[in-house]
Design an enzyme around this catalytic site. Structure first.
Site, PDB file in Angstrom:
ATOM      1  N   ASP A   1      10.464   6.110  14.424  1.00  0.00           N
ATOM      2  CA  ASP A   1      11.847   6.585  14.497  1.00  0.00           C
ATOM      3  C   ASP A   1      12.065   7.405  15.764  1.00  0.00           C
ATOM      4  OD1 ASP A   1      14.422   7.471  14.070  1.00  0.00           O
ATOM      5  OD2 ASP A   1      14.119   7.873  11.949  1.00  0.00           O
TER       6      ASP A   1
ATOM      7  N   ASP B   1      18.392   3.590  20.023  1.00  0.00           N
ATOM      8  CA  ASP B   1      17.820   3.915  18.714  1.00  0.00           C
ATOM      9  C   ASP B   1      16.943   2.773  18.219  1.00  0.00           C
ATOM     10  OD1 ASP B   1      17.507   5.359  16.239  1.00  0.00           O
ATOM     11  OD2 ASP B   1      18.911   3.931  15.347  1.00  0.00           O
TER      12      ASP B   1
END
Length: 428
Positions: A94, A303
């Site tokens: 992440d 992202d």
């Protein structure tokens, strides 16, 4: 059952990568043999992910990321060891979160998968409420009037995650990534989960943001604030990409664009997009559509956890109009899941779908491969533009360049030099 079997196979696999080069695997098995249907299913979790990214982008007074607040699980995992001797875990990758956390035993409500066992690690240590790390994890403060002779309670914190929440205690232990051992790594040890666990990472999460709790910050000079990743295609589930930590071994043919800093959301990787083009034609987006504004959170975020790229309403409308104009599908366009520009490929000449290029500061022109631009159905002659408008229930000023558009591209993050780079690479 298939997902559990795959998880066990990955954990049992022999690590052949170098010390700072880790394999990256798909986090979830595609729910359908059709790439289009698989992406539609995986992208259903994007709304919650985008809400997490956008709602925190402009949050005043926030200097570090909350622990997985409102996220859904990122799409890729890396193998890591935690404790002494090392216990193997698959941690979700992440880039928009700082904190690392793992499901710990005993935990009757955690996902039914491998859990970290603190009692089996000789290097495990609980961190007290007085620890300097506790406020960063938004832990509970020490009780008022604490007896000076009594031991301090462990730093405890509780966080929402998608449609559930978890309760954890703060701890430190040795984190092993490839051949590297990182002693006294601070992480959250999850002891209970409230609500459904289907959207939780099965074993834990590795935070690769740039806030104070992240891997980059905790490792300091070891990796020098540099890492890169290359994500394998969803169409090649049983192949792996890689996470490369440190400046050594990064590719040379990388084009860099400056990283932008949002003090209200320090962990996010913002870049300045200057425009989009379809084929050789620039998209006529309204002036200021890509502008970076820390006050509102406006701008574009890179992202690893969002599945499909989302553009703000005016940007996507202009992109869609130009793409449809050039494809010129005779029967028009239909919607399917998050996609609203799907067409019959039998009616469009070979090579009729134009390339989409993302233009950024520094002269970076990221031309997306066709497999990152179109998603094809294996059952019917149907293809869809693999991007969408940001959902209406999130901050409408944030663009997110997501992992489907990053597949088979080496993304290099260099925090000390405030830049992020891109290079084509066959990650599969």
């Amino acid at each position: 059952m298939a997902a559990t079997t795959t998880l066990l196979l990955l954990l049992a696999a022999t690590v052949v990568a170098s010390a700072a080069d880790l394999s990256v695997y798909h986090n979830v098995h595609p729910p359908s043999p059709s790439p289009l249907e698989s992406i539609i299913a995986l992208a259903r979790a994007d709304d919650a992910r985008l809400l997490f990214l956008s709602s925190k982008a402009a949050a005043p007074g926030v200097s570090s990321a909350p622990v997985a607040s409102g996220q859904t699980p990122p799409s890729y995992v890396v193998r890591a060891g935690l404790g002494t001797p090392a216990q193997q875990l698959l941690l979700a990758l992440d880039t928009s979160a700082d904190a690392t956390w793992a499901h710990c035993a005993p935990c009757n409500t955690c996902p039914a998968s491998s859990r970290f066992i603190p009692a089996s690690s000789s290097s495990y240590a609980s961190l007290p409420c007085a620890s300097a790390w506790c406020p960063l994890f938004q832990g509970q403060p020490c009780p008022a009037g604490q007896d000076a002779s009594a031991p301090l309670p462990t730093c405890a914190f509780s966080k929402p995650f998608a449609d559930a929440s978890f309760q954890a205690s703060l701890a430190s232990d040795t984190l092993r990534l490839g051949k590297d051992a990182i002693p006294n790594y601070t992480f959250g040890c999850v002891g209970s989960v409230t609500g459904p666990t289907s959207n939780l990472p099965k074993q834990g999460l590795l935070g690769l943001g740039r806030g104070p709790m992240s891997l980059l910050s905790q490792t300091g000079t070891r990796y020098g604030g540099v890492f890169s990743y290359c994500l394998p295609s969803y169409k090649s589930y049983y192949f792996s990409g890689s996470l490369r930590l440190g400046a050594a071994g990064q590719p040379r043919g990388v084009r860099y664009t400056p990283l932008l800093s949002n003090p209200h959301r320090a962990s996010l990787y913002y870049v300045n997009v200057t425009g989009l083009s379809v084929g050789r034609t620039w998209v006529k987006a309204p002036a200021g559509s890509f502008a970076f504004d820390p006050a509102t959170g406006a701008g574009t975020v890179i992202d690893s956890g969002t599945v499909i790229t989302r553009w703000t309403a005016p940007v996507y409308a202009a992109l869609r109009e130009e793409f449809r104009r050039q494809v010129a599908a005779p029967s028009g366009y239909t919607s399917l899941g998050a996609f609203d520009t799907c067409f019959n490929t039998d009616e469009v000449a070979a090579g009729g779908a134009p390339a989409v290029t993302v233009h950024m500061d520094g002269g970076v022109d990221l031309t997306l491969p066709m497999e990152n631009t179109l998603i094809h159905s294996s059952a019917t002659p149907l293809a869809c533009l693999a991007m969408a408008e940001a959902p209406q229930n999130v901050n409408s000023v944030v663009n997110v360049l997501a992992n489907l558009q990053q597949q088979n591209v080496r993304v290099v993050v260099d925090v000390p030099h405030s830049r992020v780079g891109f290079a084509r690479e066959a990650c599969n």
